[in-house]
Design an enzyme around this catalytic site. Structure first.
Site, PDB file in Angstrom:
ATOM      1  N   LYS A 195      -9.165  -5.220  -3.918  1.00 35.96           N
ATOM      2  CA  LYS A 195      -8.059  -4.287  -3.710  1.00 35.96           C
ATOM      3  C   LYS A 195      -7.383  -4.062  -5.061  1.00 35.96           C
ATOM      4  O   LYS A 195      -6.891  -5.000  -5.691  1.00 35.96           O
ATOM      5  CB  LYS A 195      -7.075  -4.876  -2.714  1.00 35.96           C
ATOM      6  N   LYS A 248     -10.941  -1.082  -1.778  1.00 33.38           N
ATOM      7  CA  LYS A 248      -9.781  -0.249  -1.529  1.00 33.38           C
ATOM      8  C   LYS A 248      -9.082   0.091  -2.839  1.00 33.38           C
ATOM      9  O   LYS A 248      -8.842  -0.822  -3.623  1.00 33.38           O
ATOM     10  CB  LYS A 248      -8.842  -1.044  -0.629  1.00 33.38           C
TER      11      LYS A 248
HETATM   12  C1  PBG Z   1      -0.413  -4.097   2.514  1.00 31.58           C
HETATM   13  C2  PBG Z   1      -1.256  -2.896   2.458  1.00 31.58           C
HETATM   14  C3  PBG Z   1      -1.108  -1.738   1.667  1.00 31.58           C
HETATM   15  C4  PBG Z   1      -2.095  -0.852   2.098  1.00 31.58           C
HETATM   16  C5  PBG Z   1      -2.821  -1.504   3.094  1.00 31.58           C
HETATM   17  N1  PBG Z   1      -2.311  -2.773   3.286  1.00 31.58           N
HETATM   18  C6  PBG Z   1      -0.109  -1.353   0.667  1.00 31.58           C
HETATM   19  C7  PBG Z   1      -0.009  -2.009  -0.619  1.00 31.58           C
HETATM   20  O1  PBG Z   1      -0.791  -2.869  -1.005  1.00 31.58           O
HETATM   21  O2  PBG Z   1       0.967  -1.669  -1.299  1.00 31.58           O
HETATM   22  C8  PBG Z   1      -2.308   0.542   1.596  1.00 31.58           C
HETATM   23  C9  PBG Z   1      -2.968   1.468   2.552  1.00 31.58           C
HETATM   24  C10 PBG Z   1      -2.869   2.902   2.217  1.00 31.58           C
HETATM   25  O3  PBG Z   1      -2.388   3.313   1.156  1.00 31.58           O
HETATM   26  O4  PBG Z   1      -3.307   3.686   3.066  1.00 31.58           O
HETATM   27  N2  PBG Z   1      -0.386  -4.899   1.403  1.00 31.58           N
END
Ligand code: PBG
Length: 328
Positions: A195, A248
């Site tokens: 991520k 992601k």
């Molecule tokens: C929680 C999380 C996030 C997203 C999914 N789980 C936000 C972040 O890390 O700030 C983002 C999902 C999206 O942008 O659609 N940590």
């Protein structure tokens, strides 16, 4: 043999010829719909930066999931907007927490639906960071303990898959241990293994009310420039017992997804995130792109790069296009 013996256009001549040589396909089985659960009854708050996406009270969320399931979407991903926030995000592991309530309602009312629970703290902490703070930093090991508690609580409430998105080191192993000890040895972990610290999460933070109050997430999420480190993140999560890996965001990181596909035999997921969705919607609304066409092209590209499962806010739109016989 080269040109003129070889002419690749021969199989592009008609829709039917193109169909028989098509290498990549996807069905609604490959799509998962993220949903946001909020308190109240009969609530559907539109998210201004994500047209078509809502914060739903549990009753409305169940309705939406039911409709999606009827359209062929087998999987939902749950996020929660809690009644109250504190320094550690304790409402995330309350048996009566917002996602726990949504899970129980979905289990009762949409049998067969696969419920993936996002595991993180940014929606539940008053500072908006993904864990316990030590000064201005997120304390890794204290956060991992809480992630394990949250995971067990979500499994007890009926989560079919536990999906940690926090990016703490060692959390997959700790969650696996805690789930096993609590009698959930058969509950899989979908790790957001790779991520990135991405600007594409912007609209999500409006939807989940989870923007950090200070700083950013670069001290725990990955540097967008790092591909080799992404492979190390994935390898560690596999060693710790992850059952599925996620990349992601999706489209800007297809090289990473393709790299994982070559190296690992686990099922792979990709998250077509809020900013990716918002860009398509905005350009589509202005008539600058053909939304349906660019959406389907995006999803097939994510599949081609190696994703078995795609998390996307457009899951229902794509399922409807497929049902209507969509062919590029
Ligand atoms: C929680 C999380 C996030 C997203 C999914 N789980 C936000 C972040 O890390 O700030 C983002 C999902 C999206 O942008 O659609 N940590």
């Amino acid at each position: 043999m080269a040109f003129p013996q070889t002419r690749l256009r021969r199989f592009r001549k008609t829709p039917n010829l193109r169909r028989i040589v098509r290498e990549t396909r996807f069905t609604p089985d490959n799509l998962a719909l993220p949903l946001f659960a909020c308190p109240g009854h009969g609530v559907a708050n539109a998210i201004s930066s994500m047209p078509g996406v809502y914060q739903h009270s549990v009753d409305r969320l169940v309705e939406t999931a039911k409709e999606a399931f009827a359209e062929g979407i087998r999987t939902v991903l749950l996020f929660g907007i809690p009644e109250s926030k504190d320094a550690v995000g304790s409402s995330s592991w309350s048996p009566d927490g917002i996602v726990q309530r949504a899970l129980r309602a979905l289990t009762a009312e949409v049998p067969g639906l696969i419920k993936v629970a996002d595991v993180c703290f940014c929606e539940y902490t008053d500072h908006g960071h993904c864990g316990v703070l030590l000064g201005a930093e997120v304390d890794n090991d204290a956060t991992v303990e809480n992630l394990a508690r949250q995971s067990v609580s979500l499994a007890e409430a009926g989560a079919d898959v536990i999906a940690p998105s926090d990016m703490m080191d060692g959390r997959v192993g700790a969650i696996r241990q805690a789930l096993d000890a609590a009698g959930f040895a058969n509950t899989p972990i979908l790790s957001y293994a790779v991520k990135f610290a991405s600007g594409f999460y912007g609209p999500f933070r409006e939807a989940a009310e989870s923007a950090p109050k200070f700083g950013d997430r670069r001290a725990y999420q990955m540097d967008p420039a790092n591909g080799r480190e992404a492979m190390r993140e994935a390898a560690l999560d596999v060693e710790e017992g992850a059952d599925m890996l996620m990349v992601k965001p999706a489209l800007p990181y297809l090289d990473i997804l393709a790299g994982l596909r070559q190296r690992f035999d686990l099922p792979l997921a990709a998250y077509h995130v809020s900013g990716e969705y918002a860009m398509l919607k905005a350009a589509g609304e202005r008539g600058w792109i053909d939304y349906d066409r660019v959406l389907m092209e995006t999803l097939v590209a994510i599949r081609r790069a190696g994703a078995d499962l795609i998390f996307t806010y457009a899951a229902r739109e794509a399922a409807r296009l497929l049902a209507a016989g969509w062919v590029e």
